[in-house]
Design an enzyme around this catalytic site. Structure first.
Site, short mmCIF file in Angstrom:
data_model
loop_
_atom_site.label_atom_id
_atom_site.label_comp_id
_atom_site.label_asym_id
_atom_site.label_seq_id
_atom_site.Cartn_x
_atom_site.Cartn_y
_atom_site.Cartn_z
N LYS A 66 0.84 -1.21 0.00
CA LYS A 66 0.00 0.00 0.00
C LYS A 66 0.87 1.25 0.00
CE LYS A 66 -1.92 2.76 2.80
NZ LYS A 66 -1.82 4.02 2.02
N GLU A 71 9.82 0.90 10.49
CA GLU A 71 10.87 1.91 10.29
C GLU A 71 10.15 3.25 10.45
OE1 GLU A 71 12.74 4.80 8.79
OE2 GLU A 71 12.68 3.77 6.85
N GLU A 109 10.05 15.35 15.43
CA GLU A 109 10.43 15.28 14.02
C GLU A 109 9.62 16.33 13.24
OE1 GLU A 109 9.31 11.68 11.87
OE2 GLU A 109 11.27 11.73 10.89
N CYS A 158 13.48 10.44 6.76
CA CYS A 158 13.38 10.08 8.20
C CYS A 158 14.74 10.17 8.87
CB CYS A 158 12.78 8.71 8.43
SG CYS A 158 12.46 7.77 6.98
P1 ADP Z 1 3.50 10.26 7.30
O1 ADP Z 1 3.37 11.14 8.49
O2 ADP Z 1 4.87 10.02 6.82
O3 ADP Z 1 2.50 10.54 6.22
P2 ADP Z 1 1.91 8.06 8.13
O4 ADP Z 1 2.35 7.12 9.20
O5 ADP Z 1 0.72 8.89 8.36
O6 ADP Z 1 3.21 8.85 7.82
O7 ADP Z 1 1.69 7.28 6.77
C1 ADP Z 1 2.55 6.25 6.30
C2 ADP Z 1 1.70 5.20 5.61
O8 ADP Z 1 0.86 4.60 6.58
C3 ADP Z 1 0.80 5.73 4.52
O9 ADP Z 1 0.76 4.78 3.47
C4 ADP Z 1 -0.54 5.83 5.23
O10 ADP Z 1 -1.64 5.75 4.35
C5 ADP Z 1 -0.49 4.61 6.13
N1 ADP Z 1 -1.36 4.67 7.31
C6 ADP Z 1 -1.88 5.76 7.93
N2 ADP Z 1 -2.63 5.40 8.99
C7 ADP Z 1 -2.59 4.03 9.06
C8 ADP Z 1 -3.15 3.04 9.93
N3 ADP Z 1 -3.91 3.38 10.98
N4 ADP Z 1 -2.87 1.75 9.70
C9 ADP Z 1 -2.08 1.38 8.67
N5 ADP Z 1 -1.54 2.25 7.79
C10 ADP Z 1 -1.78 3.56 7.98
#
Ligand code: ADP
Length: 497
Positions: free
Chosen positions: A202, A276, A407, A310
């Site tokens: 995803k 990560e 961050e 990161c």
């Molecule tokens: P960033 O702050 O770098 O956008 P996120 O952690 O919000 O990081 O997003 C990283 C990935 O995790 C994206 O692909 C996002 O769609 C997905 N994501 C966000 N929320 C969830 C969740 N509750 N469970 C699994 N994946 C998620």
């Protein structure tokens, strides 16, 4: 020391004269060779299929706010379809073919990424906002390099894990962020396939296009249907993938918040997990360091990718005796960074990936000013449309302030000083994170001593932000666990007996 330095308390980008020493003629990468579809569906079982939700969401160019395409939103039904396809492909095809056959497919994917590297780089820049010189010279070549590297391991797993029986884990659910869209896909998919797993990937919701272009490449490489499935969507799609019973392993790269949520969701299950997560890396400059190179390394570490890394060197620790020249050179150098159209080959700093990310940066920078740090910002002019933030650094930062602990994920550096190596170590280790660190000194013995005491997964000496597929990457503490890259990167995708 600071009287000669112009201080600007300018949070919102406003009109300002450029301090670039000279202007280059525009040198725009052409976009007419890149075919971005008006709509993208989900890639399940080797085919592009409409989402069960019948919903698509827009994706745009963050440098212009122009609409680029519509991306399918996968719901729990689609996740179920994709996981079943991945399981079928695992049982019927991928675990049965020989390891050298697997290697051939992975090698073919690497070759096709190389062949299409120009289009992939342009698409990456258009959808993500990063400068073309980054996507062209770093992201896409490294993505190909990861597939090449792991193609080599596929039929040599018994050498990676001597005297052990090596079996794949099964179906891997992989969730990636927006900062290195294709590269993160390669980091995740290549070792999983090499070790004999099948995948449901995803991508992040703001940067799905190159992952979908990769789906075209997988078709062209004749990868058996279902071995890699690509599901687009936002957090809910990721959460459905995490909780699906048919997934044997989750690999996640993203924010620490979401990483913790995933860890809670998987507690008590049999699923394997690697995370990560975030970072707040210290870049430590000793008085004997080659100052000009160190300043260039600091710039590379935090500004060249808008700080969307990161492992960005977002906390600079300078030995007090050289703080004045380092800060002066830093101020001069950020004034010469070219901020603007990411498709221009001269651009150093591109667009912030999304409005939400820009607001997060603005909020944290405002907190730095409120907490009393002194802010220096490039007076470059910023484009009127799109999401932009001028390269910025703070001095007089206290260790407990938000800008030194949280961050920011933007082109913002916090500068702190130290007197002794022990003090540098103590301050550098004083965050909840531990992903990476940089050391600048002439003394090899000091590098080794510091490196052994820094709580960071990756440590660069007299350089910064250098990556190689043979080298493992990963963190300590709230930066996550598990390693990606190198022989270590195979570990999370195998079961040993
Ligand atoms: P960033 O702050 O770098 O956008 P996120 O952690 O919000 O990081 O997003 C990283 C990935 O995790 C994206 O692909 C996002 O769609 C997905 N994501 C966000 N929320 C969830 C969740 N509750 N469970 C699994 N994946 C998620």
């Amino acid at each position: 020391m600071t009287t000669e330095i112009e201080t600007r308390e300018r949070l919102a980008p406003g009109p300002a004269s450029s301090s670039v020493l000279w202007e280059y003629a525009p040198s725009l990468e052409s976009t007419d060779h890149v075919k971005i579809a008006s709509r993208y569906n989900l890639f399940i079982g080797g085919k592009f299929v409409e989402p069960h939700s019948k919903k698509w969401f827009p994706t745009l160019n963050p440098a212009t706010e122009e609409h680029l395409s519509e991306i399918a939103e996968a719901d729990a039904e689609d996740v179920d379809r994709a996981v079943k396809e991945a399981r079928r492909a695992y049982d019927k095809v991928w675990r049965k073919i020989s390891a050298s056959e697997r290697a051939k497919y992975i090698f073919r994917i690497a070759r096709l990424i190389q062949e299409k590297s120009r289009a992939l780089a342009v698409a990456e820049t258009m959808n993500g906002g990063k400068p073309i010189k980054e996507s062209r010279d770093v992201d896409i070549p490294l993505a190909a390099a990861h597939f090449f590297y792991y193609a080599g391991w596929a039929d040599k797993l018994e050498y990676a894990f001597p005297n052990r029986n090596v079996a794949p884990v099964g179906v891997a659910g992989q969730i990636i962020p927006w900062n290195f869209p294709l590269l993160m896909a390669a980091w995740k998919i290549a070792p999983a396939l090499a070790a004999g797993n099948t995948v449901v990937l995803k991508p992040a919701e703001t940067t799905s296009i190159t992952a979908l272009m990769l789906a075209d490449i997988l078709q062209e490489a004749d990868l058996p249907p279902g071995v890699v499935n690509i599901l687009t969507g936002a957090g809910a799609t990721g959460a459905a993938l995490v909780s699906h019973d048919g997934v044997d392993k989750i690999a996640f790269t993203g924010s620490t918040d979401v990483g913790k949520r995933i860890q809670r969701a998987l507690a008590g299950t049999e699923k394997k997990l690697t995370l990560e997560l975030g970072g707040k890396a210290p870049n430590i400059v000793f008085e004997d360091a080659p100052i000009d190179q160190a300043v260039e390394g600091i710039i590379n570490g935090i500004y060249f990718n808008q700080g969307h890394v990161c492992c960005a060197g977002s906390r600079l620790f300078v030995q007090e005796s050289v703080a004045e020249p380092v800060i002066r050179k830093l101020r001069d150098r950020i004034g010469t960074l070219r901020v603007g159209n990411p498709l221009d080959k001269n651009t150093d700093v591109g667009a912030i990936n999304s409005r939400a990310q820009l607001e997060k940066i603005q909020e944290l920078v405002a907190s730095g000013v409120e907490e009393g740090a002194e802010m220096f910002q490039s007076s470059c002019s910023l484009p009127a449309r799109g999401y932009w933030f001028a390269p910025t650094f703070f001095t007089g930062v206290s260790q407990s302030s938000r800008i030194s602990q949280e961050e920011i994920f933007g082109p913002v550096l916090s500068v702190l000083t130290f007197r002794t190596p022990e003090e540098a170590l103590e301050k550098a280790n004083n965050t909840p994170y531990g992903l990476s660190a940089g050391i600048w000194t002439e003394k090899g013995s000091r590098i080794l001593k510091m490196a052994s005491k820094l709580r960071a997964g990756v440590i660069w000496a007299n350089t910064y932000n250098k990556f190689d597929p043979t080298s493992p990457f990963g963190g300590y503490k709230e930066s996550g666990f598990g390693r990606e890259g190198g022989r270590h990167g195979l570990g999370p995708y195998v079961v040993l007996s």
